[in-house]
Design a protein around this motif. Structure first.
Motif, short mmCIF file in Angstrom:
data_model
loop_
_atom_site.label_atom_id
_atom_site.label_comp_id
_atom_site.label_asym_id
_atom_site.label_seq_id
_atom_site.Cartn_x
_atom_site.Cartn_y
_atom_site.Cartn_z
N ALA A 1 26.37 -17.29 116.97
CA ALA A 1 26.09 -16.63 118.47
C ALA A 1 25.77 -17.90 119.31
N LYS A 2 26.18 -17.83 120.69
CA LYS A 2 25.78 -18.61 121.80
C LYS A 2 24.37 -18.33 122.36
N LEU A 3 23.77 -19.37 122.45
CA LEU A 3 22.24 -19.16 123.09
C LEU A 3 22.26 -19.00 124.37
N VAL A 4 21.80 -17.82 125.15
CA VAL A 4 21.85 -17.57 126.66
C VAL A 4 20.22 -17.91 126.94
N PRO A 5 20.11 -18.65 127.84
CA PRO A 5 18.58 -19.04 128.37
C PRO A 5 18.00 -17.47 129.10
N ALA A 6 16.67 -17.29 128.86
CA ALA A 6 16.19 -16.18 129.63
C ALA A 6 14.78 -16.59 130.20
N ALA A 7 14.49 -15.83 131.20
CA ALA A 7 13.19 -16.09 132.04
C ALA A 7 11.95 -16.24 131.36
N SER A 8 12.03 -15.26 130.21
CA SER A 8 10.74 -14.88 129.35
C SER A 8 11.09 -14.30 128.19
N ASN A 9 10.15 -13.95 127.27
CA ASN A 9 10.56 -13.20 125.95
C ASN A 9 10.79 -11.67 126.49
N ALA A 10 10.30 -11.32 127.14
CA ALA A 10 10.37 -10.06 127.69
C ALA A 10 11.90 -9.61 128.44
N ALA A 11 12.08 -10.99 129.50
CA ALA A 11 13.10 -10.89 130.04
C ALA A 11 14.58 -10.88 129.30
N ALA A 12 14.32 -11.54 128.03
CA ALA A 12 15.33 -11.52 127.06
C ALA A 12 15.88 -10.17 126.76
N ALA B 1 23.66 -9.60 127.19
CA ALA B 1 23.52 -10.39 126.10
C ALA B 1 23.51 -9.31 124.76
N ASP B 2 24.01 -9.75 123.59
CA ASP B 2 24.17 -8.97 122.58
C ASP B 2 22.76 -8.83 121.81
N ALA B 3 21.88 -9.78 121.89
CA ALA B 3 20.65 -9.48 121.17
C ALA B 3 19.94 -10.53 121.71
N ALA B 4 18.40 -10.37 121.52
CA ALA B 4 17.41 -11.16 122.15
C ALA B 4 16.32 -11.65 121.09
N VAL B 5 15.91 -12.79 121.27
CA VAL B 5 14.81 -13.12 120.71
C VAL B 5 13.54 -12.88 121.73
N SER B 6 12.66 -11.83 121.25
CA SER B 6 11.89 -11.19 121.97
C SER B 6 10.39 -10.86 121.20
N THR B 7 9.78 -9.83 121.69
CA THR B 7 8.59 -9.26 121.02
C THR B 7 9.09 -7.99 120.73
N THR B 8 8.37 -7.42 119.46
CA THR B 8 8.53 -6.00 119.18
C THR B 8 8.01 -4.96 120.22
N LEU B 9 7.05 -5.23 121.09
CA LEU B 9 6.54 -4.48 122.04
C LEU B 9 7.65 -4.43 123.35
N ALA B 10 8.32 -5.69 123.60
CA ALA B 10 9.50 -5.53 124.65
C ALA B 10 10.55 -4.74 124.12
N ALA B 11 10.97 -4.85 123.11
CA ALA B 11 11.95 -4.09 122.40
C ALA B 11 11.78 -2.65 122.31
N ARG B 12 10.68 -2.32 122.07
CA ARG B 12 10.29 -0.81 122.09
C ARG B 12 10.31 -0.23 123.47
N GLN B 13 9.63 -0.85 124.23
CA GLN B 13 9.70 -0.58 125.75
C GLN B 13 11.09 -0.49 126.39
#
Length: 305
Positions: free
Chosen positions: A128-139, A148-160
């Motif tokens: 996978a290629k890394l794509v910069p995001a403005a924040s964890n939730a923005a990812a 993007a296909d996937a995000a490095v984020s938080t469980t809370l942001a993913a659930r929301q």
């Protein structure tokens, strides 16, 4: 109702830190959370009166100081740190439902987060290629919007955002933590508790030995420095300002005397606050009550000395 800006959008670790401060009673009364696009934007909302306080990240145990926060505290109208908290940091890798790790070709990640999971990504998602995001939730927003296909984020942001968590508790360094601060317009510091931290920004004359002399003001008084960070002033090559944190409170005699000495020595001292800290570690300043009592007896002409 108080208005508190935070480094958003909804679902970031910073919002989780703000919620934790509310649960611990650091924030009194009800508060409206106002999302800001960056730590400097959250702080500028306090300066402009759009928010009463701001919650921003200030230091990671893995990546060190959060530079945008430090730079924003050094410029513009002075702001003051009144509280802090810490969070254990591990990430969720999330994608739209039905996605598996092998399908992922692009991963959105806030650069600070990407640095904390880079080894895991290389091992598990090397394709996978890394794509910069403005924040964890923005990812997570980028994945929900199909950017993007996937995000490095938080469980809370993913659930929301209705995403599916492909991997949880992802971190290259076990026990990683980030500290966050609550910032307001200048106010009298919270009372001394004995477990306090004081922070300043120091600009020094550009002459030999000026930094060593400043450090000596703390060393001579037995004050434990917990952070020393230099940042360019952006006014010319080779010019820097210094961010210093020490253990203790401005009302501790040793700390107060050190700050007076720095000001007296010609340095530009921006006081960023003294507050009760939850961050462990460090030695408190020495107790000079016995020495002060002795000096008072001398002044009174006590013959028993």
């Amino acid at each position: 109702m108080q208005r508190i800006s935070y480094f958003g959008p909804a679902g970031t670790f910073t919002e989780a830190a703000l919620v934790q401060m509310e649960a611990l009673g650091t924030v009194h009364g009800e508060a409206e959370h106002i999302s800001a696009a960056s730590p400097p934007a959250a702080l500028d909302m306090v300066r402009s009166g759009q928010a009463d306080m701001a919650c921003v990240p200030i230091e990671s145990s893995v990546e060190g100081p959060v530079v945008p926060t430090l730079d924003a505290l050094a410029r513009g109208d002075r702001l003051q740190i009144i509280a802090d908290t810490e969070l254990a940091i591990a990430f969720a890798v999330a994608a739209r439902p039905g996605t598996v790790l092998a399908d992922v070709r692009t991963v959105a990640a806030y650069p600070v987060a990407a640095a904390q999971v880079s080894a895991w990504l290389d091992t598990k998602m090397g394709q996978a290629k890394l794509v910069p995001a403005a924040s964890n939730a923005a990812a997570a927003d980028d994945v929900a919007a199909g950017r993007a296909d996937a995000a490095v984020s938080t469980t809370l942001a993913a659930r929301q955002r209705g995403l599916e968590v492909l991997a949880d508790e992802v971190a290259d360094v076990e026990g990683a933590r980030t500290s966050f601060v609550l910032v307001s317009a200048p106010v009298p510091p919270p009372p001394r508790t004995g477990r306090d931290r004081t922070s300043i920004v120091l600009s020094l004359p550009n002459e030999p030995g000026s930094l060593a002399k400043a450090m000596n003001e703390f060393a001579l008084r037995g004050i434990d420095l917990s952070r020393l960070q230099s940042r360019p002033t952006r006014t010319g090559m080779g010019t820097y300002r210094f961010y210093l944190d020490c253990i203790g409170h401005i009302d501790d005699p040793a700390v107060g005397e050190a700050l007076k000495a720095l000001h007296r020595g010609g340095g530009d001292v921006r006081f960023l606050g003294s507050w009760p800290t939850v961050v462990a570690g460090g030695c408190p300043p020495p107790d000079d009550s016995a020495a002060s009592a002795w000096l008072e007896r001398v002044r009174r002409g006590d013959r028993t000395l």
